[in-house]
Design a protein around this motif. Structure first.
Motif, mmCIF file in Angstrom:
data_model
loop_
_atom_site.group_PDB
_atom_site.id
_atom_site.type_symbol
_atom_site.label_atom_id
_atom_site.label_comp_id
_atom_site.label_asym_id
_atom_site.label_seq_id
_atom_site.Cartn_x
_atom_site.Cartn_y
_atom_site.Cartn_z
ATOM 1 N N MET A 1 53.023 38.257 -72.002
ATOM 2 C CA MET A 1 53.068 38.864 -73.327
ATOM 3 C C MET A 1 52.931 37.764 -74.374
ATOM 4 S SD MET A 1 53.836 41.737 -75.206
ATOM 5 C CE MET A 1 54.556 42.792 -73.984
ATOM 6 N N GLN A 2 51.917 37.888 -75.194
ATOM 7 C CA GLN A 2 51.715 36.954 -76.291
ATOM 8 C C GLN A 2 52.233 37.593 -77.574
ATOM 9 O OE1 GLN A 2 47.684 35.609 -76.837
ATOM 10 N NE2 GLN A 2 48.297 34.025 -78.271
ATOM 11 N N LYS A 3 52.995 36.818 -78.355
ATOM 12 C CA LYS A 3 53.581 37.318 -79.593
ATOM 13 C C LYS A 3 53.251 36.366 -80.727
ATOM 14 C CE LYS A 3 57.516 39.471 -77.287
ATOM 15 N NZ LYS A 3 58.983 39.578 -77.262
ATOM 16 N N VAL A 4 52.862 36.934 -81.872
ATOM 17 C CA VAL A 4 52.563 36.117 -83.044
ATOM 18 C C VAL A 4 53.234 36.700 -84.280
ATOM 19 C CG1 VAL A 4 50.350 35.234 -82.203
ATOM 20 C CG2 VAL A 4 50.408 37.338 -83.539
ATOM 21 N N LYS A 5 53.523 35.795 -85.207
ATOM 22 C CA LYS A 5 54.000 36.178 -86.530
ATOM 23 C C LYS A 5 52.914 35.775 -87.507
ATOM 24 C CE LYS A 5 57.618 35.321 -89.930
ATOM 25 N NZ LYS A 5 58.890 34.601 -90.198
ATOM 26 N N MET A 6 52.500 36.716 -88.352
ATOM 27 C CA MET A 6 51.483 36.444 -89.355
ATOM 28 C C MET A 6 52.058 36.713 -90.732
ATOM 29 S SD MET A 6 48.165 38.249 -87.634
ATOM 30 C CE MET A 6 48.980 39.486 -86.632
ATOM 31 N N ILE A 7 51.708 35.858 -91.671
ATOM 32 C CA ILE A 7 52.049 36.088 -93.068
ATOM 33 C C ILE A 7 50.739 36.104 -93.843
ATOM 34 C CG2 ILE A 7 53.298 35.292 -95.099
ATOM 35 C CD1 ILE A 7 55.354 34.063 -93.188
ATOM 36 N N ALA A 8 50.439 37.253 -94.423
ATOM 37 C CA ALA A 8 49.187 37.444 -95.153
ATOM 38 C C ALA A 8 49.435 37.294 -96.651
ATOM 39 C CB ALA A 8 48.606 38.828 -94.863
ATOM 40 N N SER A 9 48.590 36.495 -97.293
ATOM 41 C CA SER A 9 48.642 36.298 -98.743
ATOM 42 C C SER A 9 47.363 36.844 -99.356
ATOM 43 C CB SER A 9 48.748 34.807 -99.071
ATOM 44 O OG SER A 9 49.890 34.243 -98.483
ATOM 45 N N LEU A 79 52.806 31.289 -83.163
ATOM 46 C CA LEU A 79 53.416 31.910 -81.997
ATOM 47 C C LEU A 79 54.875 32.156 -82.332
ATOM 48 C CD1 LEU A 79 51.913 29.818 -79.062
ATOM 49 C CD2 LEU A 79 51.223 32.079 -79.857
ATOM 50 N N ALA A 80 55.416 33.256 -81.858
ATOM 51 C CA ALA A 80 56.782 33.618 -82.224
ATOM 52 C C ALA A 80 57.505 34.240 -81.042
ATOM 53 C CB ALA A 80 56.763 34.589 -83.390
ATOM 54 N N ASN A 81 58.807 34.266 -81.146
ATOM 55 C CA ASN A 81 59.641 34.919 -80.142
ATOM 56 C C ASN A 81 60.492 35.948 -80.871
ATOM 57 O OD1 ASN A 81 60.854 35.574 -77.750
ATOM 58 N ND2 ASN A 81 62.301 33.875 -77.808
#
Length: 94
Positions: A1-9, A79-81
């Motif tokens: 399982m791949q997990k990501v955190k994205m912050i869009a501006s 990448l995030a947990n």
């Protein structure tokens, strides 16, 4: 399982961006997570998938701006947990 955190501006609040992100996740399939507005005008997206190609496609579509009115000027992806999700939900605020 791949997990990501994205912050869009950019122009990402008040233009249907979060709902478009949710729709995009369903359209691609196999993408689960959460999306919400931040007080600073950015939007945070937590996304996960068993399929790295689908997650990469999702990230690329977010970079383009998944709604006609949105304009993503910067997308920070790390990448995030975080907890494992079984759906994709729009949150009002985190």
């Amino acid at each position: 399982m791949q997990k990501v955190k994205m912050i869009a501006s950019g122009r990402v609040q008040g233009v249907g961006f979060r709902w478009s992100v949710q729709y995009l996740a369903a359209e691609i399939g196999g993408i689960y997570g959460r999306v919400w507005n931040n007080e600073d005008g950015t939007v945070t997206i937590l996304a996960q998938s068993e399929n790295s190609a689908k997650l990469s496609q999702f990230i690329q579509e977010i970079r383009k701006g998944p709604s006609r009115m949105a304009k993503v000027t910067y997308l920070d992806v790390t990448l995030a947990n975080f907890e494992t999700f079984s759906d994709f939900q729009v949150k009002q605020w985190h």
